[in-house]
Scaffold this motif. Structure first.
Motif, short mmCIF file in Angstrom:
data_model
loop_
_atom_site.label_atom_id
_atom_site.label_comp_id
_atom_site.label_asym_id
_atom_site.label_seq_id
_atom_site.Cartn_x
_atom_site.Cartn_y
_atom_site.Cartn_z
N ALA A 37 1.66 -7.67 1.25
CA ALA A 37 1.86 -6.38 1.91
C ALA A 37 1.01 -5.29 1.24
CB ALA A 37 3.34 -6.00 1.88
N ALA A 38 1.03 -5.25 -0.11
CA ALA A 38 0.26 -4.23 -0.82
C ALA A 38 -1.24 -4.42 -0.59
CB ALA A 38 0.57 -4.30 -2.32
N PHE A 39 -1.71 -5.67 -0.63
CA PHE A 39 -3.13 -5.94 -0.44
C PHE A 39 -3.56 -5.60 0.99
CE2 PHE A 39 -6.76 -8.97 0.20
CZ PHE A 39 -7.61 -8.37 -0.72
N ALA A 40 -2.71 -5.93 1.97
CA ALA A 40 -3.03 -5.60 3.37
C ALA A 40 -3.08 -4.10 3.59
CB ALA A 40 -1.99 -6.24 4.29
N ALA A 41 -2.15 -3.37 2.98
CA ALA A 41 -2.15 -1.92 3.12
C ALA A 41 -3.40 -1.31 2.50
CB ALA A 41 -0.90 -1.33 2.48
N LEU A 43 -6.41 -2.80 2.02
CA LEU A 43 -7.57 -3.11 2.85
C LEU A 43 -7.59 -2.26 4.12
CD1 LEU A 43 -7.88 -7.01 2.56
CD2 LEU A 43 -9.21 -5.25 1.38
N SER A 44 -6.43 -2.04 4.72
CA SER A 44 -6.36 -1.21 5.92
C SER A 44 -6.81 0.21 5.61
CB SER A 44 -4.93 -1.22 6.47
OG SER A 44 -4.55 -2.52 6.84
N PHE A 45 -6.37 0.71 4.45
CA PHE A 45 -6.76 2.07 4.05
C PHE A 45 -8.28 2.15 3.85
CE2 PHE A 45 -7.82 4.93 0.52
CZ PHE A 45 -7.40 6.14 1.06
#
Length: 669
Positions: A37-41, A43-45
């Motif tokens: 979840a943290a890594f996806a957030a 990368l999205s940012f």
């Protein structure tokens, strides 16, 4: 077994699994969930994408059809249901029963038309293609639902929950959640089972009765309970109580077949009616963000990438057909409310995806022999793939809807009222925020009030909040170390933050969060021990002060432009200083025997203030302390006071002036 009870079992089962190594497996899955979840957030940012898309793609990547990293879908499903509950609870807090009543027509007319027309249109189209009526009707129910979690998250992130499109979306989503109750009861009937129409009516009556009972009980009991809990000033106890209210209300309503999400929304509405709604929102927000990420990951986990690639034309065709059908039907339904075509279309695009509860409904129907479009396993996989893609495309569709009005020339609108923001402090600009309302903050508040400087108060104490509200000062009850509460208080455009908390560790947390939100903010704090000053400076405090009156004087010194003198600051803190005639003036005439040391009644001309007028200079009567304006002013209240009272001598109240004047002798000295 109800879904709420299943959630409790899933969470409590972790403890009993320790004997066979289950705890380690559970911890590993939870750790992976948080890392993904943290890594996806992140990368999205970095890519400038909405985090929702990152979570969905991450779920696909770590799911069983690709890397297979997360192999316990039940855990993720449980966490995702909690996320939906907390999201709807937070949305409910931001609304109120009064605001909900204002959109009642949109709920039942707009939402009712959307669900009915979507089911009818889907059923008609599929039966014309040779699909059986039960499967066609079942598919219509699946397509009628939209994702409450995604839509409300997008609206909240963009600050559009209170917009017309946001209100209409919420209205339709609320009706859809109500319609789920009926759909769950109808699915067995579609499959040739169930208790018939009478059983459906009885179940609906039961659901309505339980919801009404929960609302009535909560409105009578909950405000008193929150008052007692809030007076402890303990964020831990308050958080536990709020979570218990959310889960408890959702569980009770689920007993009647109402979705957990709708029950949580009702709980939020009830909390919003109390004066602790903003505090509850600040406490629940971190949990809501954590579990909402689990929900979006769980959706991505369900996608079979191999099936998607093998049947890509079929899936894309389904995506296009569903999006076009739902957009057209939803826009037509909202037009029945008199909504403009552009707003109706923008809202319809926002609701064009398929909802999370459709997954649960599809599983129920599949167990009874019903499948999307009657295509069996292929229909199920197509439905899941199309749903995940539509959810991922929702931010793009929402952005398209927002740009629709800009493409059409419209008359110039009337000047809009200034944005007042959210919450009691939302309207303030260039203001001072007092975090805490102890003795130091009260002195500062009195001084700011005398100087007519805008300020607001954040406090954990209900008693302190009541004292502030009595003086028409905006106040929010809540944990002011929370970023959400500081943002709501307008820390981004505040003039200064005064941290008046007595606990140095709490003050350091507040300063650190505020400095992150506004790097240029002036932050003034105080300590009782000099040893703690370095910690607050390291956290980001601009000025650290000590003492009692010294704190208030120091705050004013740093906040008042022009480096004012200490006497001026003392007057702002305690009111006007006593004044007296000097030795030479005492002998100027026989009238000086009637004078004494007086304390000016005000540091303004009260009579001019009452009239809404301005003055040039201020004078004080050396007999009674009356303050009035000079003869150069419009109203000449000082001279008028002499004629009415006969008091002979006045003295200047202007800075740097010490002269006195005797009216009978026309003498100045």
């Amino acid at each position: 077994m109800t879904r709420a009870f299943a959630l409790a079992l899933a969470l409590s089962g972790a403890a009993s699994a320790s004997t066979d190594g289950g705890t380690h497996a559970l911890l590993g899955q939870l750790t992976l969930l948080l890392l993904v979840a943290a890594f996806a957030a992140y990368l999205s940012f970095r890519a400038g994408l909405v985090p929702i898309i990152g979570f969905l793609l991450a779920g696909v990547l770590v799911g069983p059809s690709v890397l297979g990293v997360i192999d316990d879908p039940a855990l993720i499903s449980t966490a995702s249901e909690i996320g939906v509950m907390l999201l709807l609870f937070a949305i409910g807090i931001e609304f109120s029963l009064e605001r909900l009543a204002r959109i009642g027509r949109a709920i039942f007319l707009g939402g009712g038309a959307q669900v009915a027309l979507t089911v009818a249109a889907t059923t008609l189209l599929l039966t014309l293609l040779g699909v059986s009526v039960p499967n066609a009707l079942f598919t219509g129910c699946l397509l009628a639902l939209s994702s409450t979690a995604i839509v409300m998250k997008l609206l909240a992130d963009r600050g559009r929950t209170g917009s017309e499109a946001g209100q209409l979306s919420l209205a339709v989503l609320i009706f859809q959640d109500l319609a789920v109750v009926v759909m769950v009861l109808l699915v067995p009937m579609m499959a040739g089972q169930g208790g018939g129409p009478l059983g459906v009516l009885l179940a609906l009556a039961k659901a309505g009765g339980i919801v009404a009972a929960v609302l009535l009980l909560a409105r009578r009991v909950l405000p008193k309970l929150l008052e007692v809990v809030a007076r402890t000033c303990s964020p831990e106890i308050f958080l536990l109580t709020i979570v218990a209210v959310c889960f408890g209300t959702a569980y009770l309503t689920s007993l009647a077949g109402v979705s957990l999400a709708l029950g949580a929304f009702l709980a939020g509405l009830i909390v919003s009616e109390s004066r602790f709604g903003r505090q509850a929102l600040g406490e629940i927000l971190p949990l809501q963000i954590l579990f909402s990420a689990a929900f979006f990951l769980s959706v991505g986990l369900q996608l079979d990438v191999r099936f998607l690639l093998t049947n890509l034309p079929l899936v894309l065709l389904a995506v296009v057909l569903i999006a076009v059908l739902k957009t057209a039907v939803t826009a037509a339904s909202l037009r029945l409310l008199g909504t403009s075509t552009l707003t109706a279309t923008a809202t319809a695009l926002l609701l064009a995806q398929i909802g999370e509860f459709s997954f649960v409904l599809e599983s129920t129907g599949r167990a009874l022999g019903l499948t999307p479009a009657g295509l069996g396993e292929r229909g199920t996989q197509t439905f899941i793939a199309a749903t995940v893609l539509l959810m991922a495309f929702t931010p793009l569709l929402a952005r398209l809807g927002e740009r629709l009005p800009a493409r059409t020339p419209r008359p110039a609108p009337a000047p809009a009222a200034p944005d007042t923001g959210h919450g009691p402090l939302g309207h303030l600009r260039d203001h001072v925020i007092l975090a805490g309302f102890g003795a130091h903050a009260r002195r500062v508040a009195r001084a700011l009030h005398r100087q007519h400087q805008p300020f607001g108060v954040l406090t954990l104490s209900p008693g302190g909040a009541a004292d502030v509200a009595e003086h028409d000062v905006p106040v929010v009850i809540g944990d002011y170390a929370r970023a959400a509460l500081l943002s709501e208080a307008g820390v981004a455009h505040a003039r200064a933050l005064v941290v008046a908390d007595d606990a140095p560790d709490m003050a350091a947390r507040v300063i650190s969060v505020a400095r992150t939100l506004n790097p240029d903010l002036t932050i003034v704090a105080h300590v009782d021990r000099l040893d703690d000053a370095d910690e607050l400076r390291h956290a980001g405090a601009t000025h650290v002060l000590t003492g009692h009156d010294e704190v208030a004087l120091g705050v004013l010194h740093h906040l008042t432009p022009g480096e004012p003198g200490r006497a001026h600051l003392h007057r702002a803190l305690h009111g006007p200083l006593p004044v007296a005639l000097d030795a030479d003036q005492l002998g100027m005439c026989e009238h000086t025997a009637q004078t004494t040391c007086v304390t000016p009644e005000a540091d303004v001309c009260p009579e001019c203030v009452a009239l809404g007028d301005r003055w040039v200079h201020l004078r004080v009567c050396m007999t009674c302390g009356h303050v009035g304006c000079c003869d150069s002013s419009k109203n000449k209240h000082a001279t008028a006071h002499h004629h009415a009272s006969g008091h002979p001598i006045i003295r200047s109240l202007e800075r740097g002036e010490t002269w006195a004047y005797c009216y009978p002798h026309d003498l100045t000295k």
